[in-house]
Design a protein around this motif. Structure first.
Motif, PDB file in Angstrom:
ATOM      1  N   THR A  40      15.302  30.624   2.092  1.00 51.50           N
ATOM      2  CA  THR A  40      15.311  32.044   1.722  1.00 51.50           C
ATOM      3  C   THR A  40      14.770  32.305   0.318  1.00 51.50           C
ATOM      4  OG1 THR A  40      17.595  31.840   0.933  1.00 51.50           O
ATOM      5  CG2 THR A  40      17.273  32.535   3.221  1.00 51.50           C
ATOM      6  N   ARG A  41      14.056  31.345  -0.247  1.00 52.82           N
ATOM      7  CA  ARG A  41      13.606  31.504  -1.631  1.00 52.82           C
ATOM      8  C   ARG A  41      12.675  32.699  -1.813  1.00 52.82           C
ATOM      9  NH1 ARG A  41       9.325  26.498  -2.425  1.00 52.82           N
ATOM     10  NH2 ARG A  41       7.726  27.232  -0.970  1.00 52.82           N
ATOM     11  N   SER A  42      12.003  33.134  -0.756  1.00 53.17           N
ATOM     12  CA  SER A  42      11.055  34.244  -0.866  1.00 53.17           C
ATOM     13  C   SER A  42      11.679  35.592  -0.544  1.00 53.17           C
ATOM     14  CB  SER A  42       9.856  34.005   0.071  1.00 53.17           C
ATOM     15  OG  SER A  42       9.200  32.797  -0.243  1.00 53.17           O
ATOM     16  N   THR A  43      12.990  35.605  -0.273  1.00 59.40           N
ATOM     17  CA  THR A  43      13.654  36.836   0.150  1.00 59.40           C
ATOM     18  C   THR A  43      14.635  37.302  -0.924  1.00 59.40           C
ATOM     19  OG1 THR A  43      13.540  36.061   2.438  1.00 59.40           O
ATOM     20  CG2 THR A  43      14.954  37.967   2.001  1.00 59.40           C
ATOM     21  N   PRO A  44      14.368  38.420  -1.584  1.00 61.57           N
ATOM     22  CA  PRO A  44      15.303  38.929  -2.598  1.00 61.57           C
ATOM     23  C   PRO A  44      16.699  39.116  -2.004  1.00 61.57           C
ATOM     24  CG  PRO A  44      13.249  40.163  -2.631  1.00 61.57           C
ATOM     25  CD  PRO A  44      13.187  39.286  -1.418  1.00 61.57           C
ATOM     26  N   LEU A  45      17.714  38.910  -2.804  1.00 56.16           N
ATOM     27  CA  LEU A  45      19.129  39.045  -2.465  1.00 56.16           C
ATOM     28  C   LEU A  45      19.647  37.936  -1.552  1.00 56.16           C
ATOM     29  CD1 LEU A  45      19.524  42.896  -1.880  1.00 56.16           C
ATOM     30  CD2 LEU A  45      19.674  41.607  -4.007  1.00 56.16           C
ATOM     31  N   LEU A  46      18.738  37.187  -0.926  1.00 54.03           N
ATOM     32  CA  LEU A  46      19.183  36.077  -0.077  1.00 54.03           C
ATOM     33  C   LEU A  46      18.919  34.724  -0.730  1.00 54.03           C
ATOM     34  CD1 LEU A  46      18.052  37.244   3.492  1.00 54.03           C
ATOM     35  CD2 LEU A  46      20.245  37.605   2.349  1.00 54.03           C
ATOM     36  N   ARG A  47      18.252  34.746  -1.883  1.00 56.25           N
ATOM     37  CA  ARG A  47      17.984  33.476  -2.564  1.00 56.25           C
ATOM     38  C   ARG A  47      19.276  32.748  -2.924  1.00 56.25           C
ATOM     39  NH1 ARG A  47      14.323  36.814  -5.719  1.00 56.25           N
ATOM     40  NH2 ARG A  47      12.199  36.658  -4.874  1.00 56.25           N
ATOM     41  N   SER A  48      20.313  33.509  -3.201  1.00 59.17           N
ATOM     42  CA  SER A  48      21.585  32.895  -3.607  1.00 59.17           C
ATOM     43  C   SER A  48      22.217  32.073  -2.480  1.00 59.17           C
ATOM     44  CB  SER A  48      22.569  33.978  -4.054  1.00 59.17           C
ATOM     45  OG  SER A  48      22.848  34.881  -2.997  1.00 59.17           O
ATOM     46  N   LEU A  49      21.725  32.237  -1.261  1.00 56.40           N
ATOM     47  CA  LEU A  49      22.277  31.507  -0.122  1.00 56.40           C
ATOM     48  C   LEU A  49      21.619  30.140   0.066  1.00 56.40           C
ATOM     49  CD1 LEU A  49      22.425  34.388   2.532  1.00 56.40           C
ATOM     50  CD2 LEU A  49      24.297  33.524   1.113  1.00 56.40           C
ATOM     51  N   ARG A  50      20.568  29.862  -0.707  1.00 57.24           N
ATOM     52  CA  ARG A  50      19.804  28.638  -0.473  1.00 57.24           C
ATOM     53  C   ARG A  50      20.667  27.387  -0.541  1.00 57.24           C
ATOM     54  NH1 ARG A  50      15.029  27.310  -3.793  1.00 57.24           N
ATOM     55  NH2 ARG A  50      14.133  26.309  -1.938  1.00 57.24           N
ATOM     56  N   GLY A  51      21.604  27.358  -1.479  1.00 59.38           N
ATOM     57  CA  GLY A  51      22.452  26.176  -1.617  1.00 59.38           C
ATOM     58  C   GLY A  51      23.292  25.950  -0.376  1.00 59.38           C
ATOM     59  N   LYS A  52      23.919  27.005   0.125  1.00 60.62           N
ATOM     60  CA  LYS A  52      24.738  26.863   1.328  1.00 60.62           C
ATOM     61  C   LYS A  52      23.898  26.477   2.539  1.00 60.62           C
ATOM     62  CE  LYS A  52      27.219  30.711   1.591  1.00 60.62           C
ATOM     63  NZ  LYS A  52      28.320  31.606   2.061  1.00 60.62           N
ATOM     64  N   ILE A  53      22.716  27.079   2.643  1.00 62.80           N
ATOM     65  CA  ILE A  53      21.842  26.758   3.770  1.00 62.80           C
ATOM     66  C   ILE A  53      21.410  25.300   3.696  1.00 62.80           C
ATOM     67  CG2 ILE A  53      19.639  27.269   4.887  1.00 62.80           C
ATOM     68  CD1 ILE A  53      19.936  30.154   3.830  1.00 62.80           C
ATOM     69  N   ALA A  54      21.095  24.835   2.498  1.00 61.55           N
ATOM     70  CA  ALA A  54      20.666  23.444   2.324  1.00 61.55           C
ATOM     71  C   ALA A  54      21.778  22.470   2.718  1.00 61.55           C
ATOM     72  CB  ALA A  54      20.228  23.205   0.886  1.00 61.55           C
ATOM     73  N   ILE A  55      23.013  22.775   2.340  1.00 60.09           N
ATOM     74  CA  ILE A  55      24.148  21.919   2.734  1.00 60.09           C
ATOM     75  C   ILE A  55      24.297  21.903   4.249  1.00 60.09           C
ATOM     76  CG2 ILE A  55      26.659  21.695   2.660  1.00 60.09           C
ATOM     77  CD1 ILE A  55      26.514  22.861  -0.201  1.00 60.09           C
ATOM     78  N   TYR A  56      24.243  23.084   4.833  1.00 59.50           N
ATOM     79  CA  TYR A  56      24.356  23.198   6.292  1.00 59.50           C
ATOM     80  C   TYR A  56      23.234  22.407   6.976  1.00 59.50           C
ATOM     81  CZ  TYR A  56      25.289  25.633  10.753  1.00 59.50           C
ATOM     82  OH  TYR A  56      25.606  25.953  12.056  1.00 59.50           O
ATOM     83  N   ASN A  57      22.013  22.553   6.458  1.00 60.33           N
ATOM     84  CA  ASN A  57      20.882  21.843   7.042  1.00 60.33           C
ATOM     85  C   ASN A  57      21.058  20.332   6.989  1.00 60.33           C
ATOM     86  OD1 ASN A  57      19.600  24.250   7.587  1.00 60.33           O
ATOM     87  ND2 ASN A  57      18.105  24.082   5.926  1.00 60.33           N
ATOM     88  N   SER A  58      21.601  19.830   5.883  1.00 62.13           N
ATOM     89  CA  SER A  58      21.786  18.381   5.772  1.00 62.13           C
ATOM     90  C   SER A  58      22.748  17.880   6.845  1.00 62.13           C
ATOM     91  CB  SER A  58      22.298  18.010   4.373  1.00 62.13           C
ATOM     92  OG  SER A  58      23.607  18.505   4.143  1.00 62.13           O
ATOM     93  N   HIS A  59      23.774  18.676   7.132  1.00 62.37           N
ATOM     94  CA  HIS A  59      24.687  18.318   8.224  1.00 62.37           C
ATOM     95  C   HIS A  59      23.966  18.349   9.573  1.00 62.37           C
ATOM     96  CE1 HIS A  59      28.433  18.001   6.024  1.00 62.37           C
ATOM     97  NE2 HIS A  59      28.275  19.195   5.477  1.00 62.37           N
ATOM     98  N   LEU A  60      23.127  19.370   9.783  1.00 56.15           N
ATOM     99  CA  LEU A  60      22.431  19.490  11.063  1.00 56.15           C
ATOM    100  C   LEU A  60      21.502  18.308  11.295  1.00 56.15           C
ATOM    101  CD1 LEU A  60      21.569  23.307  11.190  1.00 56.15           C
ATOM    102  CD2 LEU A  60      23.524  22.113  12.175  1.00 56.15           C
ATOM    103  N   TRP A  61      20.835  17.845  10.242  1.00 57.60           N
ATOM    104  CA  TRP A  61      19.988  16.667  10.383  1.00 57.60           C
ATOM    105  C   TRP A  61      20.818  15.446  10.801  1.00 57.60           C
ATOM    106  CZ3 TRP A  61      15.017  16.081  11.014  1.00 57.60           C
ATOM    107  CH2 TRP A  61      14.145  17.055  10.532  1.00 57.60           C
ATOM    108  N   SER A  62      22.001  15.310  10.214  1.00 59.95           N
ATOM    109  CA  SER A  62      22.869  14.183  10.575  1.00 59.95           C
ATOM    110  C   SER A  62      23.337  14.298  12.019  1.00 59.95           C
ATOM    111  CB  SER A  62      24.074  14.134   9.637  1.00 59.95           C
ATOM    112  OG  SER A  62      23.670  13.898   8.306  1.00 59.95           O
TER     113      SER A  62
END
Length: 264
Positions: A122-144
């Motif tokens: 969400t780095r290109s989306t204003p107001l949603l950039r703050s969610l990048r950390g949570k999304i990244a954590i979630y994604n790492s779990h999904l890869w596992s």
């Protein structure tokens, strides 16, 4: 090419339902329908169901859609969920992933191959950039999870082509028709049905708006789309309340003849 799958069930929320990729009447097409049409060109008797409904939270998808998919025993299931949960303040991506894993385990135990999807960057989306950390954590779990249960993964985070604003509809929360087509092509490739990398074709050059115009557009977007979404969330409402799935039965999907279904 010998097709490995003769049936597909797609599970999820608005992303998989197909918003904002207009179809006939008040329906949406979306990447899942486009993917099914592409596969059906190789197998005219290919069967497809789509249980996804806009606004669904992960637990709702698991409670309402996963048991239906298991009962149908399709060859292939696409499963994407958790995006709406991530947007809720104080949501826990670690806890979400635990819930997600149980559903994947159940789907795999039923004999279906499973395709799962990371969250978008969400780095290109204003107001949603703050969610990048949570999304990244979630994604790492999904890869596992994908590795543990031998699932195929569509890595939406790494699809830099989706950082172009033409990949998104006016609300910046849902893909445009072209964005859905890119995801369909990427999923088709992940399934091993193509190696053309057509999903990654560069966009035509586009003139950039000046800073003031961009900020005005951001404010308009926040007022018309973000604020109403926050209001619905605080009231416990969903865009999908009372809605039924658009394709609730696992039925044959005839060979696509409408070029708009596949190539738009």
């Amino acid at each position: 090419m010998l097709l490995r799958w003769n049936s597909l069930v797609s599970l999820g929320d608005s992303f998989t339902e197909g918003m904002d990729d207009p179809g006939p009447g008040d329906t949406y097409v979306g990447w899942a329908d486009r993917l099914a049409s592409m596969i059906a060109q190789q197998a005219p008797d290919f069967r497809y169901a789509n249980f996804a409904i806009r606004g669904k939270m992960l637990q709702e998808i698991i409670d309402e859609q996963v048991p239906l998919a298991i009962s149908l025993k399709p060859d292939l299931v696409t499963f994407c969920g958790g995006g709406n949960d991530i947007m809720v303040p104080n949501s826990d991506p670690d806890a979400l992933a635990e819930v997600y894993e149980v559903a994947v385990a159940d789907l795999r135990a039923s004999g279906s191959d499973v395709v799962i999807f990371t969250g978008f960057d969400t780095r290109s989306t204003p107001l949603l950039r703050s969610l990048r950390g949570k999304i990244a954590i979630y994604n790492s779990h999904l890869w596992s999870i994908a590795e543990r249960y031998h699932c195929r993964m569509v890595d939406l985070w790494s699809m830099h082509v989706l950082h172009d604003r033409r990949a998104w509809s006016e609300d910046r929360l849902h893909l445009s028709p072209e964005g859905h087509q890119r995801v369909a092509l990427k999923t088709y490739e992940v399934l091993g049905l193509s190696d053309a990398h057509a999903w990654n074709e560069p966009w035509p050059a586009l003139e950039q708006a000046d800073w003031v115009t961009q900020r005005k557009a951001d404010l308009k977007w926040a007022r018309e789309h973000v604020v109403p979404w926050i209001g619905r969330t605080l009231r416990g409402e969903s865009m999908g309340d009372g809605m039924a799935p658009k394709r609730p039965e696992l039925l044959p999907l005839a060979r696509a003849t409408d070029e708009n279904c596949v190539n738009n």
